[in-house]
Design an enzyme around this catalytic site. Structure first.
Site, mmCIF file in Angstrom:
data_model
loop_
_atom_site.group_PDB
_atom_site.id
_atom_site.type_symbol
_atom_site.label_atom_id
_atom_site.label_comp_id
_atom_site.label_asym_id
_atom_site.label_seq_id
_atom_site.Cartn_x
_atom_site.Cartn_y
_atom_site.Cartn_z
ATOM 1 N N ASN A 32 0.835 -1.209 0.000
ATOM 2 C CA ASN A 32 0.000 0.000 0.000
ATOM 3 C C ASN A 32 0.870 1.260 0.000
ATOM 4 O O ASN A 32 0.358 2.361 0.060
ATOM 5 C CB ASN A 32 -0.949 0.012 1.210
ATOM 6 C CG ASN A 32 -0.191 0.033 2.522
ATOM 7 O OD1 ASN A 32 1.037 -0.077 2.532
ATOM 8 N ND2 ASN A 32 -0.912 0.168 3.614
ATOM 9 N N THR A 92 -1.232 -4.762 11.317
ATOM 10 C CA THR A 92 -0.549 -5.364 10.163
ATOM 11 C C THR A 92 0.160 -6.648 10.574
ATOM 12 O O THR A 92 0.197 -7.629 9.828
ATOM 13 C CB THR A 92 0.477 -4.364 9.577
ATOM 14 O OG1 THR A 92 -0.211 -3.162 9.253
ATOM 15 C CG2 THR A 92 1.157 -4.906 8.342
ATOM 16 N N ALA A 114 8.789 -11.980 8.170
ATOM 17 C CA ALA A 114 9.874 -11.076 8.559
ATOM 18 C C ALA A 114 9.593 -10.537 9.957
ATOM 19 O O ALA A 114 8.812 -9.598 10.126
ATOM 20 C CB ALA A 114 9.977 -9.937 7.549
ATOM 21 N N TYR A 145 5.030 -2.211 17.764
ATOM 22 C CA TYR A 145 5.896 -2.946 16.826
ATOM 23 C C TYR A 145 6.480 -4.195 17.483
ATOM 24 O O TYR A 145 6.338 -5.303 16.953
ATOM 25 C CB TYR A 145 7.015 -2.015 16.355
ATOM 26 C CG TYR A 145 7.893 -2.603 15.278
ATOM 27 C CD1 TYR A 145 7.396 -2.820 13.982
ATOM 28 C CD2 TYR A 145 9.226 -2.926 15.516
ATOM 29 C CE1 TYR A 145 8.198 -3.347 12.980
ATOM 30 C CE2 TYR A 145 10.033 -3.448 14.517
ATOM 31 C CZ TYR A 145 9.521 -3.650 13.250
ATOM 32 O OH TYR A 145 10.327 -4.176 12.257
ATOM 33 N N LYS A 149 5.158 -7.792 16.444
ATOM 34 C CA LYS A 149 5.978 -8.832 15.809
ATOM 35 C C LYS A 149 5.979 -10.106 16.653
ATOM 36 O O LYS A 149 5.996 -11.213 16.114
ATOM 37 C CB LYS A 149 7.415 -8.339 15.610
ATOM 38 C CG LYS A 149 7.563 -7.283 14.523
ATOM 39 C CD LYS A 149 7.409 -7.887 13.131
ATOM 40 C CE LYS A 149 7.643 -6.853 12.033
ATOM 41 N NZ LYS A 149 7.315 -7.372 10.688
ATOM 42 N N TYR A 159 -1.460 -20.852 14.334
ATOM 43 C CA TYR A 159 -2.194 -21.247 13.121
ATOM 44 C C TYR A 159 -1.753 -22.643 12.678
ATOM 45 O O TYR A 159 -2.568 -23.485 12.304
ATOM 46 C CB TYR A 159 -1.947 -20.232 11.999
ATOM 47 C CG TYR A 159 -2.823 -20.463 10.794
ATOM 48 C CD1 TYR A 159 -4.056 -19.844 10.684
ATOM 49 C CD2 TYR A 159 -2.426 -21.337 9.778
ATOM 50 C CE1 TYR A 159 -4.880 -20.075 9.592
ATOM 51 C CE2 TYR A 159 -3.242 -21.585 8.687
ATOM 52 C CZ TYR A 159 -4.467 -20.942 8.598
ATOM 53 O OH TYR A 159 -5.285 -21.182 7.514
#
Ligand code: UDP
Length: 305
Positions: A32, A92, A114, A145, A149, A159
């Site tokens: 984006n 995000t 990452a 952040y 992460k 998951y």
């Protein structure tokens, strides 16, 4: 192979896209451009094997056709930028990472995430090995952040417990090189801009805090080797050559021939005092280590700056 790179237009993502194209792969970059420039992909955006999808991964991405590998590099990453957009950064790396897991799962693709040296916070163990759990303030200015992460890593793990996800994690230490945003507020770009413009070079705190700086080409080589690693692996990727911020200021001043003064400003809250990767696992298992020294890398970066 066909790679989907979330954040494929960013500083690291665009170098990675370019390298994979050079190796004959197909790349779909989803970005984006919230913390990068479209200029990053200018040199190869017309490449027949390259596609760019301009979208925030939080909105979901539907990609036609097969994908062999999802590389999730989408995130704001400079402290100045992520602190201006904390919720977006957190989402995000949490919701966005879950979406990337589902996408990889649906496409039967492998996934590489990452992550960052920031999962170690202000480390009490030095240098940092992958089995160190870190020292992070969950409620501080960097937590969107750092904890984002960490939650991203936990998302992959959780998951994959119930789903068939083949993933690996890299923890990236400070990386620099061409295509960094000049105004991202990071130390290398700040010092270069200040030195070149004859402005005071702003060292935060007393400048004895350390970082270990990796040149982008070395990092990309390490990322590509990591894609071949086994399911569930975690690797530190960075250059173990450690420098104080004072040393970095002097070095950039010398390399630019600048007569800027070095001045001191207040140290931001929760600024890690030291940071240096132990990369013995990556050396042993991936056969990777950086080759570019700091002066050489800074010179190349300055040329592009
Ligand atoms: N720093 C500095 N002057 C600047 C920008 C950063 O002294 O103009 C320091 C910062 O306080 C930190 C180090 O440089 O100790 C690296 O900061 P950066 O924002 O590049 O990334 P970080 O490693 O903290 O994520």
């Amino acid at each position: 192979m066909r790679f989907l790179i979330a954040g494929g237009g960013g500083f690291i993502g665009s170098h990675l896209s370019e390298k994979l194209l050079k190796k004959g792969h197909k790349v779909v970059a989803v970005d984006n451009f919230c913390s990068s420039s479209r200029k990053n992909i200018e040199g190869f955006k017309e490449h027949e094997n390259f596609n760019v999808v301009e979208e925030d991964i939080l909105n979901g991405v539907s990609i036609e056709g097969e994908i062999d590998y999802v590389l999730h590099f989408a995130s704001r990453a400079s402290p100045k930028n992520y602190q201006e957009h904390p919720l977006h950064t957190l989402r995000t790396n949490t919701e966005g990472t879950l979406k990337m897991c589902r996408l990889a799962d649906n496409k039967n693709a492998k996934l590489l995430y990452a992550s960052t040296s920031e999962v170690y916070g202000d480390p009490e163990k030095h240098p940092q090995t992958e089995d160190y759990w870190g020292n992070v303030n969950p409620h501080g200015p960097r937590s969107c952040y750092d904890e984002g992460k960490r939650a991203g890593e936990a998302t992959l793990r959780s998951y994959s417990e119930k789903n068939n996800l083949d993933y690996r994690i890299i923890r990236i230490f400070n990386t620099y090189g061409p295509r960094m945003m000049k105004n991202d507020g990071r130390v290398v770009t700040n010092f270069m801009r200040q030195a070149k413009n004859g402005k005071p070079i702003t060292v935060y705190g007393d400048g004895t805090q350390t970082r270990s700086f990796c040149y982008i080409e070395d990092l990309v080589a390490g990322i590509i080797k990591s894609t071949e690693s086994e399911n569930g692996k975690v690797y530190n990727l960075g250059n173990p050559e450690e420098h104080t911020i004072n040393e970095l200021a002097e070095k950039i001043k010398d390399l630019t021939g600048s007569d800027s003064q070095i001045v001191h400003r207040e140290l931001p809250q929760d600024d890690p005092l030291r940071r240096k990767p132990d990369i013995s696992k990556a050396k042993r298992e991936l056969g990777w280590e950086p080759e570019t020294g700091l002066s050489e890398g800074l010179e190349k970066t300055l040329k592009a700056f």
